[in-house]
Write an enzyme that holds these catalytic residues in place. Sequence first.
Site, PDB file in Angstrom:
ATOM      1  N   GLU A 311       0.814  -1.221   0.000  1.00  0.00           N
ATOM      2  CA  GLU A 311       0.000   0.000   0.000  1.00  0.00           C
ATOM      3  C   GLU A 311       0.843   1.264   0.000  1.00  0.00           C
ATOM      4  OE1 GLU A 311      -0.006  -2.142   2.566  1.00  0.00           O
ATOM      5  OE2 GLU A 311       0.981  -0.975   4.121  1.00  0.00           O
ATOM      6  N   ASP A 353      20.282  20.079 -30.981  1.00  0.00           N
ATOM      7  CA  ASP A 353      20.499  20.953 -32.126  1.00  0.00           C
ATOM      8  C   ASP A 353      21.818  21.661 -31.845  1.00  0.00           C
ATOM      9  OD1 ASP A 353      19.873  22.989 -30.381  1.00  0.00           O
ATOM     10  OD2 ASP A 353      18.575  24.042 -31.783  1.00  0.00           O
ATOM     11  N   ASP A 622      15.623  24.522 -29.197  1.00  0.00           N
ATOM     12  CA  ASP A 622      15.098  25.789 -28.703  1.00  0.00           C
ATOM     13  C   ASP A 622      14.188  26.489 -29.692  1.00  0.00           C
ATOM     14  OD1 ASP A 622      16.942  26.411 -30.570  1.00  0.00           O
ATOM     15  OD2 ASP A 622      18.095  27.805 -29.345  1.00  0.00           O
ATOM     16  N   ASP A 626      12.057  22.770 -33.614  1.00  0.00           N
ATOM     17  CA  ASP A 626      12.358  21.637 -32.743  1.00  0.00           C
ATOM     18  C   ASP A 626      11.124  21.091 -32.030  1.00  0.00           C
ATOM     19  OD1 ASP A 626      15.155  21.829 -33.235  1.00  0.00           O
ATOM     20  OD2 ASP A 626      15.218  23.553 -31.902  1.00  0.00           O
ATOM     21  N   ASN A 690       8.686 -13.171   5.225  1.00  0.00           N
ATOM     22  CA  ASN A 690       7.688 -13.197   6.297  1.00  0.00           C
ATOM     23  C   ASN A 690       6.653 -14.279   6.077  1.00  0.00           C
ATOM     24  OD1 ASN A 690       8.737 -11.241   7.788  1.00  0.00           O
ATOM     25  ND2 ASN A 690       7.294  -9.631   7.203  1.00  0.00           N
ATOM     26  N   ASN A 715       4.262  -3.863   9.904  1.00  0.00           N
ATOM     27  CA  ASN A 715       4.278  -3.433   8.521  1.00  0.00           C
ATOM     28  C   ASN A 715       4.287  -1.902   8.413  1.00  0.00           C
ATOM     29  OD1 ASN A 715       4.085  -3.875   5.785  1.00  0.00           O
ATOM     30  ND2 ASN A 715       1.849  -3.848   5.795  1.00  0.00           N
ATOM     31  N   ASP A 719       7.273   0.538   6.891  1.00  0.00           N
ATOM     32  CA  ASP A 719       7.053   1.500   5.809  1.00  0.00           C
ATOM     33  C   ASP A 719       7.404   2.921   6.234  1.00  0.00           C
ATOM     34  OD1 ASP A 719       6.409  -0.028   3.630  1.00  0.00           O
ATOM     35  OD2 ASP A 719       4.294  -0.201   4.175  1.00  0.00           O
TER      36      ASP A 719
HETATM   37  N1  LIG Z   1      17.340  34.669 -40.424  1.00  0.00           N
HETATM   38  C1  LIG Z   1      17.631  33.871 -41.432  1.00  0.00           C
HETATM   39  N2  LIG Z   1      17.503  34.308 -42.684  1.00  0.00           N
HETATM   40  C2  LIG Z   1      17.802  33.501 -43.699  1.00  0.00           C
HETATM   41  N3  LIG Z   1      18.232  32.261 -43.581  1.00  0.00           N
HETATM   42  C3  LIG Z   1      18.395  31.768 -42.371  1.00  0.00           C
HETATM   43  C4  LIG Z   1      18.089  32.546 -41.231  1.00  0.00           C
HETATM   44  N4  LIG Z   1      18.312  31.800 -40.139  1.00  0.00           N
HETATM   45  C5  LIG Z   1      18.738  30.607 -40.570  1.00  0.00           C
HETATM   46  N5  LIG Z   1      18.777  30.575 -41.908  1.00  0.00           N
HETATM   47  C6  LIG Z   1      19.200  29.428 -42.727  1.00  0.00           C
HETATM   48  O1  LIG Z   1      18.402  28.303 -42.408  1.00  0.00           O
HETATM   49  C7  LIG Z   1      19.239  27.232 -41.983  1.00  0.00           C
HETATM   50  C8  LIG Z   1      18.517  26.384 -40.979  1.00  0.00           C
HETATM   51  O2  LIG Z   1      18.221  27.122 -39.858  1.00  0.00           O
HETATM   52  P1  LIG Z   1      17.415  26.471 -38.686  1.00  0.00           P
HETATM   53  O3  LIG Z   1      17.191  27.537 -37.701  1.00  0.00           O
HETATM   54  O4  LIG Z   1      16.299  25.671 -39.233  1.00  0.00           O
HETATM   55  O5  LIG Z   1      18.468  25.438 -38.144  1.00  0.00           O
HETATM   56  P2  LIG Z   1      18.557  24.700 -36.763  1.00  0.00           P
HETATM   57  O6  LIG Z   1      18.259  23.271 -36.977  1.00  0.00           O
HETATM   58  O7  LIG Z   1      17.831  25.410 -35.709  1.00  0.00           O
HETATM   59  O8  LIG Z   1      20.062  24.825 -36.591  1.00  0.00           O
HETATM   60  P3  LIG Z   1      20.884  24.775 -35.309  1.00  0.00           P
HETATM   61  O9  LIG Z   1      21.177  23.350 -35.103  1.00  0.00           O
HETATM   62  O10 LIG Z   1      22.095  25.546 -35.750  1.00  0.00           O
HETATM   63  O11 LIG Z   1      20.113  25.426 -34.242  1.00  0.00           O
HETATM   64  C9  LIG Z   1      20.472  27.906 -41.457  1.00  0.00           C
HETATM   65  O12 LIG Z   1      21.579  27.075 -41.517  1.00  0.00           O
HETATM   66  C10 LIG Z   1      20.617  29.075 -42.391  1.00  0.00           C
HETATM   67  O13 LIG Z   1      21.262  28.697 -43.587  1.00  0.00           O
HETATM   68 MG   LIG Z   2      18.054  25.832 -33.680  1.00  0.00          MG
END
Ligand SMILES: Nc1ncnc2c1ncn2[C@@H]1O[C@H](COP(=O)(O)OP(=O)(O)OP(=O)(O)O)[C@@H](O)[C@H]1O
Ligand SMILES: [Mg+2]
Length: 884
Positions: A311, A353, A622, A626, A690, A715, A719
Amino acid sequence: MNRVANGVVSWVDPELRELATAAPITLFQRLSSSPKGLTEQEATHRSAVCADNRLQRHEGSVWVGRARSAVASPFVALLTGLGVVFTVLGDLRGAVTVSVMVLLSVVLRWWQQVRSDQALRGLRALVTTTTTVRRRPGDGLAPTEREVPPEDLVPGDVIVLATGDLVPADARVVAANALLVDQSALSGETLPVRKGPPSPVPDRQPRGRTGGEIADLSSVCFAGTSILSGTATAVVITTGPRTYLGTMAEQARHARPESSFDRGVRAVGWTLVRFMLVMAPIVLAVNGTVTGDWAQAALFAVAVAVGLTPEMLPVIVAANLARGAVHLSRQQVVITRLNAIQDLAGMDVLCVDKTGTLTQDRVAYAHSIDPAGRPDGEAAEYAYLAVHFQTCPHNRLDEAIIDQLATDDAPLVTDAAFTKIDEIPFDHTRRRATVVVRQQPGEHILITKGDPDQILPRCTHARRAGEVVELSEADRREAGEVVRAYADHGMRILAVAACEYPARLSGYDEGDEHDLVLVGFVGFVDPVRDSAADAARTLADHGVTVKILTGDNRHVAAQVAAQVGIPVGEIVLGTQVEDADDAQLRRLVARTTVFAQVNPVHKARIVTALRDAGHAVGFVGDGVNDTVALRTADVGIAADTATDVAKDAADLILLDKDLTVLARAMVEGRRTLGNTMKYVKITASSNLGNVLSVLVASATLPFLPMLPIQLMVQNLLYDAAQLALPWDRVDQDYLRRPRRWDTGGLTRFMLTFGPLSSLFDLATFAVLWWLLDIDSPAEQAMFQAGWFIEGLLSQVLIVLVLRTRQTGMQVWTPCGAPSRPVLAAAVAVVLVGLLLPWSQLAGALRMAALPLGYFPWLLAILFSYVVAAQVVKARYLRGGRAWL
Ligand SMILES: Nc1ncnc2c1ncn2[C@@H]1O[C@H](COP(=O)(O)OP(=O)(O)OP(=O)(O)O)[C@@H](O)[C@H]1O
Ligand SMILES: [Mg+2]
């Protein structure tokens, strides 16, 4: 009312449907608002009338809900049933004791849950999200846009949504630019949906339906969904509990699948209950046959059943999790789902990332070059122009450009010289962003910046020394090499291109991004964090494989991986992920550590493939790109600086964005799991011991070896001592590998240590019976007190021995020794047990004081038990078996 089926909203209330298609003027009239927003005064007035824009109706329901869930445990039902049996058989003392146990376990569990709810709420409050609202200070005054907490929104508010925002309320879109919304939180549909104001010609309704599907409402953004790309202005229609998410919240809670951890806890609970269901009748049969007193035997069997019911299991598990969460928060890690701690313990692959996770949060502008790689400021000027007019939110690269180039009067000069015409916003699949501006009447300039792999194929010409020349194959190769050379140094590169169009009234779209003139490249430095390599090493030492999933190009990815010390094999590109079917992808992800140029969908597919292959996957990210992966992973992790949607999707939020912290948090997760497993395995084996002792005693003694009430009090005391376990240390060795809730070894453990403990119980019986001559039913109170004390002390003691895999004297060295709270609790319970037969309660418990001659024997028995347990442990471990 919105109808809800299987936790998914399927039909739409007619009023919402009407507002969804209403002309803007009708819409604002119906909501008594205006395109300029509400006045502050009106907003305050409305917020006084309608509830806060929160899903939780009121605190009270949480308390009541928690109480209900604390009562609704199968163990409580079982114990209550046994209590009824006691009452029917006329043993009031037994019934009272069971009631105390039930009450205690319910109250403890409820208190634990309310406390962890409060802790979670408090922790969540540390992570803030805001919404941009347009309001007027007063009637006739110009509107301003400002950030407010989402709770402050009221119906009629005009809000501005942008990439990465979490939609705070149900709102009708009045204007939008390339708006793409992720509705997966509502409908489970993972494909993003395009949204915008309704077309002037109303949608035709499908025949035979009274409403439409929720996804059909392309002009309404629903609370809880997120903006993947684009921008919008929208008017709030409903807030808080009245939103779709609000009406759905209850159902959604039930619909949520049980996590593997919950399943594990339940499975162990039921194993023990089943065990009890087998043992109790056996005890009844043996005891009844031997003594002939069936009523007495029944009482005893019920008491054995009570003793075997785990429990306190849910209480100990909850206490462990709550303590883990508090400990994590001290390390600047906020947990938004309690069970994520356990998932963290099991994580064996961590996908990260790149930018901001492995690299520092400050990307810096480095330089601007022409297509042939010579220093030239033109690319930077164009890039600045594009960033200046871009309305989609600035990311790190954009900010780096602004930081470098927005000198005091640059924004003013740019505004004076250029007018913005249109924009095709950045998104993670396009990997480029475009704006269209006008400098001279009659002429539009389209400027695109982005991933060179996206831009170069769209260029037909290039700038060279102020001239526009055709881009030959050789030039193209040369440009590719320039990019490559910089990337090999770990620098990030954006290509910048432009082209001129005669002025026109219609807007621009992706179809216009062709025949561009390559202006040049802008380079950025994105230094790797000092701590990243350390963190990667710690993770690897603890059995976690780190994989990089980046949108950036392969050379940068490889460079960063090498700097951080992540082995780089074949680098897999997003296009390869796209082309692979599920089985191929599973093989691909197994051997790949670096993925480049992946878009949000690829990231999620990679995570899914890893999970399908049996890994427990953590994902750190971030950005908006993602979120899907964060939701797909076993543990989604975001930093506090992440976009709102990413934070919303994450289970763990790092207030201090550093992978070292994550590595520590993971160890904490394993510690939490370790302490839970300790309780489960050791308690289960003691209980088995037991029962075996009881069986032997029932068959041989002319009286009960322990009364039902004594058995239950024992018991309870045991516990109580175990409630300190969450504060215990865990073996270093246990922390070194990923750990999951694993009860595979439970049976073997029970079958090894259960009978062992029973041997020493039997030795106690022998001492009491033959050496101390306590051998008549008249003296049973003394006999029972004797076994009560030995049983309690040996169980409490054995936890201290078996809690670590250390053998010999190492158990008492600082790293092997139990923590102070555990030791203190054990000592306290031992003292209570020893004193009970001499206390006021002895009468109620029907115990008699023992002759002092018993205690040297007791000491000898306990000592031999500890020694024997150490020897058996060493042999058990020699078989190479896992310990706890
Ligand atoms: N402000 C922007 N204007 C134009 N192109 C951009 C801009 N920001 C990013 N990119 C292009 O888009 C690509 C992918 O960006 P993205 O933000 O999708 O990558 P990410 O997976 O978040 O990368 P990371 O792993 O570096 O965080 C970049 O490598 C760049 O070439
Ligand atoms: Mg990124």
